[in-house]
Write an enzyme that holds these catalytic residues in place. Structure first.
Site, PDB file in Angstrom:
ATOM      1  N   ASP A   1       4.626   7.706   2.521  1.00  9.72           N
ATOM      2  CA  ASP A   1       3.211   7.900   2.259  1.00  9.72           C
ATOM      3  C   ASP A   1       2.442   7.595   3.555  1.00  9.72           C
ATOM      4  OD1 ASP A   1       0.793   8.436   1.098  1.00  9.72           O
ATOM      5  OD2 ASP A   1       1.110   7.210  -0.681  1.00  9.72           O
TER       6      ASP A   1
ATOM      7  N   GLU B   1      -7.909   6.138  -4.895  1.00 14.52           N
ATOM      8  CA  GLU B   1      -7.063   5.163  -4.203  1.00 14.52           C
ATOM      9  C   GLU B   1      -7.775   3.827  -3.960  1.00 14.52           C
ATOM     10  OE1 GLU B   1      -4.561   6.717  -1.091  1.00 14.52           O
ATOM     11  OE2 GLU B   1      -5.040   8.756  -1.696  1.00 14.52           O
TER      12      GLU B   1
END
Ligand code: BGC
Length: 750
Positions: free
Chosen positions: A306, A508
């Site tokens: 990621d 997020e």
């Protein structure tokens, strides 16, 4: 909306006639041969370049208004450092023409100025529709999609997304999230399919199949990305990218199965969890990325890191003394491609590690093979530039219908006292709350910008809830107050009051929250409305990515509608349901908590419910009283279940039994209902959950119509992970439960 999309398509055709002439590169033939020959010719630097993924701003001018590639940076990245893939946007979504121009420009340099002319790959997050292309169709987020209990519809949304992504010139989509949403504080909860394993598995597989289609080589498909492997969704403190503590037995029981199912369904790529599990960052976990993922789940595709997560092994997790050690740890753990994403640190350190002999070149070859295989499968060697055939699949009218169907089927009616809903059309409605007039609160995260907060990028034709209510009931019947404080008794008395509550968009880590409680101004605002307009029926519409607690004000409401983040057609869908033009059928994909101190999933253990009462006399009981339970959702008609039967009440070895139940629409309206089958293990060597979902089927029934719904149950459906970390089904009794009905099945063993 359609006319602007049509115009865009015409522009595209014009664009293609000008650009296509340079699409001459082609490398056809047998994949194994092409890829192995290429690898044999590649230098170490060229190989590591394939493993390096940078973000778009690494090759552009800092502002994307307008988007402009910086030729020097582009060559630094593609030619000098052999970078094989680029992702993301600089700040916001682009028109389809801007995408085409960008991708063809980068591809041209890859194909004409690099030594081996290996085409580059663009990757994007298209997580609820093609959210980084202007004028694309946005669908409900996964949480809402899970509420539809309709895997075919979920697949359709993914198919449309794949078509619009590919039409944009992009062939790799970082979606779907397969993390099971068992911590509602987590700001990525809306990206999950909710708290249940079977639901996540089923919807996750539907999504992967929708994205990848029959073949990645097809103009309608994109590579999917299972994310985020594994354990991201249950941070102990509820924050994004925080530490999770998951005993292996739970990891296997609740978190691995959706990944296993998606691997078995053929998903081509996987992204790693940015967090850490039991003290090991997953990016450095050889156990999870190699032993479990490769050796147990038999996953053959790409493992991508990621965003910046290899750097974070040093900077945040503190398991690597410096960046080079971080690269060593992560490549050794099993990473194939790194989203760096701004610089050449991964590239330089990995080359150095190979030159020093600490990482073998064979290890690099494995990753490069996976990456080139994917490029080959996606048809990029054969057709490296934007594909004309794919472009015509952008913005078709039927996509809007699918978005409307998905939003309608997701919306969940949680309360309807005295049948306050549907609303009568000619009555006066006071609408309160900023979410009622907000496109950002309807679409949530990842909507034309990462955080989804910039309304200026949304199509001008899109309707808010307020717009849609006015369209349906007429301007004259709808009065709007954005702020609670603007509601005064001076208003003419309304017949109904709709209060829009919940959350605006976030994505997020910026979406971290310290509490699930609603803002105190909202609670006070509602109390004030109740004082000002005693007796006027109140209806709450919740647009939110995670459950915000309504305990204190719920008793004031006659109606409660959970809309999740329903996407581009959310306004219309809410209005359709409020006015009864659509009969709601959504079912909660999570347990809606009543208290922030009681965040329990429906499939908790008996022990979790035990309450001991001391006065006036000692007794104990079992108590679990969420605001609304998992699987709950009402309709404007009534359904009655009866006749729950088993083809046999004894299950042996590998045989299967049929479970059937009759469902009848006993109300006045056509409606859809989901029949959910749960099991309850009477006794087991590992404490059983109070119940587990084992099957669900959605049916549509005319008034008076009866259907028989069937499920098949095998011993695998009743299995659990034992203390030896292996799946097992133990002989004994199981309740099989549908609604209030219950039958007992006896599993006799092998
Ligand atoms: C997110 C991923 C996403 C990636 C894109 C990260 O911040 O965690 O879900 O796919 O960015 O690069």
């Amino acid at each position: 909306m359609f006319s602007s999309k049509k115009f865009n398509r015409q522009l595209c055709c014009l664009f293609f006639s000008l650009v296509i002439p340079f699409t001459s590169f082609s490398q056809k033939g047998d994949k194994a041969k092409v890829v192995s020959e290429l690898i044999a010719r590649m230098t170490l630097e060229e190989k590591v370049g394939q493993m390096t993924n940078l973000t778009l701003s690494a090759i552009t001018e800092p502002s994307d208004d307008p988007l402009k590639v910086d030729p020097a940076k582009l060559r630094e990245v593609i030619v000098k450092h052999n970078i094989g893939s680029i992702q993301n946007v600089v700040k916001h979504a682009y028109s389809i023409e801007e995408w085409h121009k960008l991708i063809n420009e980068i591809q041209k340099v890859s194909l004409t100025e690099t030594r081996l002319k290996i085409p580059f790959l663009y990757c994007i997050d298209a997580v609820h529709g093609t959210n980084f292309t202007l004028n694309s169709t946005l669908f409900p987020h996964n949480l809402g999609l899970a509420a539809t209990r309709n895997p075919e519809l979920v697949k359709l949304c993914a198919e449309i997304t794949a078509k619009e992504v590919r039409a944009s010139g992009i062939r790799y989509n970082f979606s779907p999230v397969l993390d099971v949403g068992r911590q509602p504080l987590w700001p990525r909860f809306p990206e999950t399919f909710g708290e249940d394993v079977l639901l996540t598995k089923t919807m996750g597989v539907a999504s992967v199949k929708g994205y990848e289609g029959k073949s990645l080589n097809d103009f309608t498909s994109v590579a999917s990305c299972m994310k985020h492997f594994v354990g991201y969704s249950v941070p102990a403190n509820g924050k994004d990218r925080a530490a999770a503590y998951i005993p292996e037995i739970n990891l296997r029981e609740y978190f691995l199965p959706p990944f296993k199912a998606a691997v078995d369904a053929g998903a081509h790529t996987l992204m790693v969890n940015s967090g850490e599990v039991n003290g090991t960052p997953v990016h450095a976990s050889r156990f999870l990325l190699t032993d479990v993922l490769r050796n147990e789940l038999n996953y053959k595709g790409i493992v991508i890191s990621d965003w910046e997560d290899i750097k974070k092994l040093t900077e945040r997790h503190k398991v690597a003394e410096n960046h080079k050690e971080a690269v060593y740890l992560s490549v050794n753990a099993g990473i194939d491609m790194c989203i760096v994403p701004f610089d050449f640190s991964f590239y330089n350190d990995l080359i150095a590690l190979v030159k020093e002999g600490r990482i073998k070149e064979e290890r690099i070859n494995e990753s490069v093979k996976r990456i080139l295989d994917l490029k080959f499968d996606l048809g990029i060697f054969e057709r490296p530039y934007v594909e004309k055939e794919a472009v015509k699949n952008f913005g078709l009218p039927e996509y809007t219908q699918a978005a409307l169907a998905a939003a309608r089927e997701s919306i969940t009616l949680l309360k309807n006292s005295d049948q306050v809903l549907p609303l009568k059309r000619d009555k006066r409605v006071l609408v309160v709350g900023s979410n009622a007039n907000s496109l950002t609160a309807l679409n949530g995260a990842w909507s034309y910008t990462w955080q989804g907060r910039k309304a200026e990028y949304f199509p001008k034709t899109e309707l808010t809830i307020l717009d849609a209510l006015k369209k349906k009931a007429g301007d004259i019947n709808i009065v709007y107050k954005k702020d609670f404080k603007d509601v005064t008794s001076a208003e003419a008395k309304p017949d109904y009051i709709i209060v829009a509550l919940g959350e605006d968009a976030y994505a997020e880590t910026p979406g971290n929250t310290k509490t699930l409680e609603l803002a105190s101004e909202d609670i006070e605002g509602v109390r004030n409305i109740v004082k000002l307009y005693p007796g006027i029926p109140l209806i709450y519409v919740l647009t939110e990515g995670r459950p915000r607690l309504i305990r204190e004000i719920e008793p004031f409401a006659k109606g409660v509608l959970m809309a999740y983040w329903p996407g581009s057609q959310g306004g219309n869908a809410v209005a359709d349901i409020l006015y009864g033009d659509y009969n709601p059928s959504g079912k909660l994909p999570f347990t809606y908590p009543r208290y922030s101190g009681e965040l329990m999933t429906y499939d908790h253990k008996w022990l979790d419910e035990a309450v001991e009462i001391v006065e006036p006399e000692y007794k104990y009981l079992y108590e679990f009283e969420p605001q609304y339970p998992f699987g709950f959702g009402m309709s404007y008609t009534n359904f009655t279940l009866s006749n729950l039967k088993l083809s046999s009440d004894q299950l042996t070895g590998d045989s299967k039994i049929k479970v059937s139940v009759d469902i009848k629409n006993t109300g006045q309206r056509v409606g859809k209902e989901t029949v959910e089958l749960y099991s309850r293990d009477h006794f087991a060597s590992v404490t059983p959950s109070v119940k587990r979902l084992r099957g669900f089927k959605k049916v549509e029934l005319q008034p008076g119509e009866l259907k028989t719904v069937e499920f098949e149950i095998s011993r695998e459906d009743l299995a659990f992970v034992g203390t030896d970390m292996k799946w097992r089904t133990e002989p004994g009794g199981f309740d099989l439960i549908v609604g209030d009905l219950n039958v007992v099945l006896n599993y006799k063993g092998q």
